[in-house]
Design a protein around this motif. Structure first.
Motif, PDB file in Angstrom:
ATOM      1  N   SER A  56      64.767  93.688  56.413  1.00  0.00           N
ATOM      2  CA  SER A  56      63.436  93.682  55.912  1.00  0.00           C
ATOM      3  C   SER A  56      62.317  93.705  57.233  1.00  0.00           C
ATOM      4  N   GLN A  57      62.668  94.671  57.811  1.00  0.00           N
ATOM      5  CA  GLN A  57      61.757  94.936  59.140  1.00  0.00           C
ATOM      6  C   GLN A  57      60.340  95.181  58.812  1.00  0.00           C
ATOM      7  N   ASP A  58      60.216  95.889  57.566  1.00  0.00           N
ATOM      8  CA  ASP A  58      58.941  95.971  57.103  1.00  0.00           C
ATOM      9  C   ASP A  58      57.964  94.841  56.990  1.00  0.00           C
ATOM     10  N   VAL A  61      56.610  93.511  60.244  1.00  0.00           N
ATOM     11  CA  VAL A  61      55.539  94.112  60.455  1.00  0.00           C
ATOM     12  C   VAL A  61      54.513  93.747  59.947  1.00  0.00           C
ATOM     13  N   ALA A  62      54.603  93.461  58.280  1.00  0.00           N
ATOM     14  CA  ALA A  62      53.290  93.151  57.771  1.00  0.00           C
ATOM     15  C   ALA A  62      52.859  91.873  58.116  1.00  0.00           C
ATOM     16  N   THR A  75      55.726  93.322  47.384  1.00  0.00           N
ATOM     17  CA  THR A  75      56.419  94.716  47.854  1.00  0.00           C
ATOM     18  C   THR A  75      57.970  94.230  47.765  1.00  0.00           C
TER      19      THR A  75
END
Length: 95
Positions: A56-58, A61-62, A75
């Motif tokens: 869940s690196q996204d 970042v978010a 998301t």
């Protein structure tokens, strides 16, 4: 910031229970519960590792970019087929 629901959603997206998550992060299951229930704030290094092991690196970042929590959850949950019921997102008791 209420990050617990985001952490829980990342873990659940992998299909792991709290014990499995604790094992992968080398922490106690009770700590996982505290993080997910906003009782204890994880250090950024643990948040990073959590994102990495769950893929869940996204989300990390978010989160760092200041994206609103519901947008992040939306998301995450869209990748696991979240049910829309009566105009509300069914988060399985997360909110």
């Amino acid at each position: 910031m209420l990050y617990g629901s985001i952490l829980r959603a990342c873990r659940e997206r992998k299909g792991w229970n709290q014990e499995e998550m604790a094992h992968r992060l080398h922490v106690n299951q009770s700590d996982i519960s505290k993080y997910e229930n906003n009782v204890k704030e994880p250090p950024m290094s643990l948040f990073q590792k959590w994102a990495l092991v769950t893929g869940s690196q996204d989300v990390l970042v978010a989160f760092i970019a200041g994206m609103e929590g519901m947008t992040i959850l939306s998301t995450i949950l869209s990748t696991v087929g979240t049910a829309i019921v009566g105009g509300f997102i069914n988060l399985g008791g997360l909110l």
